[in-house]
Design a protein around this motif. Structure first.
Motif, PDB file in Angstrom:
ATOM      1  N   ALA A  28       1.010  -1.448  -0.222  1.00  0.00           N
ATOM      2  CA  ALA A  28      -0.165   0.240  -0.162  1.00  0.00           C
ATOM      3  C   ALA A  28       0.970   1.082  -0.048  1.00  0.00           C
ATOM      4  O   ALA A  28       1.760   1.486   0.449  1.00  0.00           O
ATOM      5  CB  ALA A  28      -0.460  -0.340   1.384  1.00  0.00           C
ATOM      6  N   ASN A  29       0.130   2.354  -0.299  1.00  0.00           N
ATOM      7  CA  ASN A  29       1.431   3.718  -1.052  1.00  0.00           C
ATOM      8  C   ASN A  29       0.963   4.492   1.028  1.00  0.00           C
ATOM      9  O   ASN A  29       1.828   4.858   0.818  1.00  0.00           O
ATOM     10  CB  ASN A  29       0.669   4.466  -1.834  1.00  0.00           C
ATOM     11  N   ASN A  30      -0.828   3.922   1.188  1.00  0.00           N
ATOM     12  CA  ASN A  30      -0.873   4.568   2.711  1.00  0.00           C
ATOM     13  C   ASN A  30      -1.177   3.620   3.714  1.00  0.00           C
ATOM     14  O   ASN A  30      -2.392   3.196   3.678  1.00  0.00           O
ATOM     15  CB  ASN A  30      -2.529   5.529   2.430  1.00  0.00           C
ATOM     16  N   ILE A  31       0.098   3.286   4.221  1.00  0.00           N
ATOM     17  CA  ILE A  31      -0.731   1.994   4.974  1.00  0.00           C
ATOM     18  C   ILE A  31      -1.082   2.113   6.546  1.00  0.00           C
ATOM     19  O   ILE A  31      -2.171   0.842   6.544  1.00  0.00           O
ATOM     20  CB  ILE A  31       1.126   2.649   5.998  1.00  0.00           C
ATOM     21  N   ASN A  32      -1.610   3.281   6.555  1.00  0.00           N
ATOM     22  CA  ASN A  32      -3.089   3.559   7.387  1.00  0.00           C
ATOM     23  C   ASN A  32      -4.533   3.243   6.754  1.00  0.00           C
ATOM     24  O   ASN A  32      -5.402   3.302   7.899  1.00  0.00           O
ATOM     25  CB  ASN A  32      -2.662   4.181   8.376  1.00  0.00           C
ATOM     26  N   HIS A  33      -4.164   2.888   5.652  1.00  0.00           N
ATOM     27  CA  HIS A  33      -5.790   3.014   4.499  1.00  0.00           C
ATOM     28  C   HIS A  33      -6.586   1.965   5.204  1.00  0.00           C
ATOM     29  O   HIS A  33      -5.541   0.853   4.637  1.00  0.00           O
ATOM     30  CB  HIS A  33      -5.387   3.615   2.991  1.00  0.00           C
ATOM     31  N   VAL A  34      -8.012   2.243   5.252  1.00  0.00           N
ATOM     32  CA  VAL A  34      -8.274   0.759   4.975  1.00  0.00           C
ATOM     33  C   VAL A  34      -8.374  -0.136   4.922  1.00  0.00           C
ATOM     34  O   VAL A  34      -8.548  -1.464   5.192  1.00  0.00           O
ATOM     35  CB  VAL A  34      -9.505   1.274   6.644  1.00  0.00           C
ATOM     36  N   ASN A  35      -8.950   0.446   3.552  1.00  0.00           N
ATOM     37  CA  ASN A  35      -8.871  -0.813   2.646  1.00  0.00           C
ATOM     38  C   ASN A  35      -8.489  -0.763   2.002  1.00  0.00           C
ATOM     39  O   ASN A  35      -8.314  -1.961   1.435  1.00  0.00           O
ATOM     40  CB  ASN A  35      -9.964   0.845   1.065  1.00  0.00           C
ATOM     41  N   GLN A  36      -6.937  -0.900   2.075  1.00  0.00           N
ATOM     42  CA  GLN A  36      -5.681  -1.896   1.590  1.00  0.00           C
ATOM     43  C   GLN A  36      -4.765  -2.247   2.948  1.00  0.00           C
ATOM     44  O   GLN A  36      -3.851  -2.643   3.318  1.00  0.00           O
ATOM     45  CB  GLN A  36      -4.904  -0.235   1.868  1.00  0.00           C
ATOM     46  N   GLN A  37      -5.745  -3.110   3.879  1.00  0.00           N
ATOM     47  CA  GLN A  37      -5.363  -3.705   4.841  1.00  0.00           C
ATOM     48  C   GLN A  37      -6.005  -5.642   4.089  1.00  0.00           C
ATOM     49  O   GLN A  37      -6.828  -4.830   3.039  1.00  0.00           O
ATOM     50  CB  GLN A  37      -6.213  -3.777   6.104  1.00  0.00           C
ATOM     51  N   PRO A  38      -5.496  -6.301   4.946  1.00  0.00           N
ATOM     52  CA  PRO A  38      -5.771  -7.876   3.895  1.00  0.00           C
ATOM     53  C   PRO A  38      -7.484  -7.285   4.422  1.00  0.00           C
ATOM     54  O   PRO A  38      -8.331  -7.383   5.748  1.00  0.00           O
ATOM     55  CB  PRO A  38      -5.160  -9.139   5.488  1.00  0.00           C
ATOM     56  N   LYS A  39      -8.594  -8.002   3.900  1.00  0.00           N
ATOM     57  CA  LYS A  39     -10.686  -7.997   3.711  1.00  0.00           C
ATOM     58  C   LYS A  39     -10.213  -9.232   4.924  1.00  0.00           C
ATOM     59  O   LYS A  39     -11.550  -9.181   5.353  1.00  0.00           O
ATOM     60  CB  LYS A  39     -11.101  -8.026   2.336  1.00  0.00           C
ATOM     61  N   LEU A  60      -9.384  -9.725   7.582  1.00  0.00           N
ATOM     62  CA  LEU A  60      -8.643  -9.242   9.356  1.00  0.00           C
ATOM     63  C   LEU A  60      -9.738  -8.208   9.523  1.00  0.00           C
ATOM     64  O   LEU A  60     -10.019  -7.133   8.109  1.00  0.00           O
ATOM     65  CB  LEU A  60      -7.128  -9.566   9.394  1.00  0.00           C
ATOM     66  N   SER A  61      -9.725  -7.355  10.796  1.00  0.00           N
ATOM     67  CA  SER A  61     -10.371  -6.785  11.424  1.00  0.00           C
ATOM     68  C   SER A  61      -9.374  -5.422  10.991  1.00  0.00           C
ATOM     69  O   SER A  61      -8.196  -5.554  11.442  1.00  0.00           O
ATOM     70  CB  SER A  61     -10.755  -7.301  12.833  1.00  0.00           C
ATOM     71  N   LYS A  62      -9.872  -4.800  10.614  1.00  0.00           N
ATOM     72  CA  LYS A  62      -9.359  -3.047  10.483  1.00  0.00           C
ATOM     73  C   LYS A  62      -8.507  -2.360  10.829  1.00  0.00           C
ATOM     74  O   LYS A  62      -9.325  -2.708  12.731  1.00  0.00           O
ATOM     75  CB  LYS A  62      -9.510  -2.104   9.209  1.00  0.00           C
ATOM     76  N   LEU A  63      -7.519  -1.985  11.197  1.00  0.00           N
ATOM     77  CA  LEU A  63      -7.023  -1.113  12.364  1.00  0.00           C
ATOM     78  C   LEU A  63      -6.844   0.337  12.069  1.00  0.00           C
ATOM     79  O   LEU A  63      -6.180   0.957  11.109  1.00  0.00           O
ATOM     80  CB  LEU A  63      -5.489  -1.505  12.517  1.00  0.00           C
ATOM     81  N   THR A  64      -8.208   0.625  11.832  1.00  0.00           N
ATOM     82  CA  THR A  64      -8.400   1.947  11.328  1.00  0.00           C
ATOM     83  C   THR A  64      -7.267   3.355  12.389  1.00  0.00           C
ATOM     84  O   THR A  64      -7.708   4.370  11.717  1.00  0.00           O
ATOM     85  CB  THR A  64      -9.597   2.947  12.094  1.00  0.00           C
ATOM     86  N   SER A  84      -9.444   0.772  16.580  1.00  0.00           N
ATOM     87  CA  SER A  84      -8.784   1.567  17.126  1.00  0.00           C
ATOM     88  C   SER A  84      -7.793   2.114  16.414  1.00  0.00           C
ATOM     89  O   SER A  84      -7.428   2.640  18.095  1.00  0.00           O
ATOM     90  CB  SER A  84     -10.016   3.023  17.756  1.00  0.00           C
ATOM     91  N   ILE A  85      -6.780   1.154  16.546  1.00  0.00           N
ATOM     92  CA  ILE A  85      -4.921   1.589  16.150  1.00  0.00           C
ATOM     93  C   ILE A  85      -5.053   1.265  15.116  1.00  0.00           C
ATOM     94  O   ILE A  85      -5.341   0.595  14.295  1.00  0.00           O
ATOM     95  CB  ILE A  85      -4.844  -0.058  17.307  1.00  0.00           C
ATOM     96  N   LYS A  86      -4.155   2.016  14.662  1.00  0.00           N
ATOM     97  CA  LYS A  86      -3.613   2.396  13.735  1.00  0.00           C
ATOM     98  C   LYS A  86      -2.456   1.002  13.254  1.00  0.00           C
ATOM     99  O   LYS A  86      -1.907   0.282  14.236  1.00  0.00           O
ATOM    100  CB  LYS A  86      -2.671   3.425  13.698  1.00  0.00           C
TER     101      LYS A  86
END
Length: 330
Positions: free
Chosen positions: A215-226, A228-232, A244-246
């Motif tokens: 990912a270009n933006n490591i914290n982007h929710v949509n660029q995390q494994p679908k 797994l729970s998202k780390l927002t 709610s953890i980056k």
């Protein structure tokens, strides 16, 4: 004495649970023998694939997992309200991914005309399935039973494959969740199976790291494994079962903790990840927990306040780990 499952998994107390299952006699029967015999499966990889597949079936998210040679850990987050919103058709369609269903349920999915009595039976069947699709016991059963059958067939033997029913532990707050996730993700490093999270096979941290690297933006929710729970990293915009953890802060924390474990450091003097400070977690105690978590807590994990509230809710007078919770979480 064993505690009945309904008392261990109480969704009115928390939706997040740490579950663990061990192979019989703690034997290393999950090791990969597929290289020696192409007719056999890679059992660790099979479990990882199965865990991720089941997130497409159940109303249960996966926060973290680690599959070892003789056991596996998984942290599950139940999202019951999601399954409540599913139509009978979606419930049955999901159920058919793991079970054949009934002749009526298969006819219903195909859109065939059913009588009023048949329709009522299908709807009753759907409601029974709905309850199971947010049930942790059914989630774990759909990992353990199929693998036991496959392994026993491959090994040409009978009997138990798993030591006992799975162990479960309530994670009462975000401090507990973070501590347990790090402990689970660090399993291969702690066992000297790998030196870095990048090489920690069959773990959620490796999957998160690989996706973040792409990912270009490591914290982007949509660029995390679908799967797994998202780390927002944002309390105000957290949806569903997002955490709610980056993601960048979590990866940094696990990498840093893994380095401390490899270097065998007993105390910390500098370069402490800011995430520990933000969640009011003592760094030295956190490092000790990363190594000894399994011996510290039993039925529930959380801050002293969370544990007291849970004890009151469960009508119990004491629980293991209260002293450690006080020193770890303040």
């Amino acid at each position: 004495m064993a505690i009945k499952r309904s008392a261990q998994i109480d969704l009115t107390l928390t939706t997040k649970f740490h579950c663990c299952t061990r192979a019989v006699r703690k034997a290393f029967i999950l090791d990969d023998h597929s290289k020696d015999d192409p007719d056999k499966i890679d059992r660790r990889q099979w479990i990882e694939d199965r865990i991720l597949f089941l997130t497409t079936v159940f109303a249960i998210d996966v926060c973290a997992y680690a599959v070892m040679s003789n056991h596996y850990h998984v942290i599950l987050d139940v999202y019951k309200s999601n399954s409540d919103e599913w139509t009978p058709l979606e419930v049955i369609t999901r159920w058919h991914k793991i079970y054949k269903g009934t002749e009526l349920s298969r006819s219903y999915v195909k859109g065939k005309n059913l009588s009023e009595i048949e329709s009522d039976l299908v709807l009753e069947f759907a409601e029974n399935c709905r309850k199971k699709l947010h049930d942790i016991s059914w989630f774990m059963r759909n990992i353990n039973e199929p693998l036991a059958r496959i392994a026993n067939k491959e090994d040409d033997c009978k009997g138990r494959f798993w030591e006992s029913r799975f162990k479960s532990q309530a994670l009462l707050d975000e401090q507990a969740l973070l501590t347990c996730m790090a402990y689970v993700d660090l399993n291969p490093i702690r066992a000297n199976m790998s030196k870095t999270i990048q090489k920690s096979e069959c773990t959620s941290i490796k999957k998160r790291y690989e996706k973040a690297k792409q990912a270009n933006n490591i914290n982007h929710v949509n660029q995390q494994p679908k799967e797994l729970s998202k780390l927002t990293g944002n309390y105000s915009t957290t949806k569903k079962n997002d955490i709610s953890i980056k993601v960048s802060a979590y990866i940094e924390l696990v990498e840093w903790t893994g380095k401390q474990l490899r270097d065998n450091k007993a105390s910390i003097n500098k370069n402490t990840p800011s995430l520990l400070t933000e969640l009011n977690i003592d760094p030295d105690e956190f490092l000790y927990s990363a190594q000894n978590y399994g011996k510290q807590f039993h039925r529930m994990v959380g801050s002293i306040k969370s544990i007291y509230n849970a004890m009151k809710h469960c009508d119990i007078n004491k629980t293991a780990g209260m002293k450690k919770a006080k020193s770890l979480f303040g």
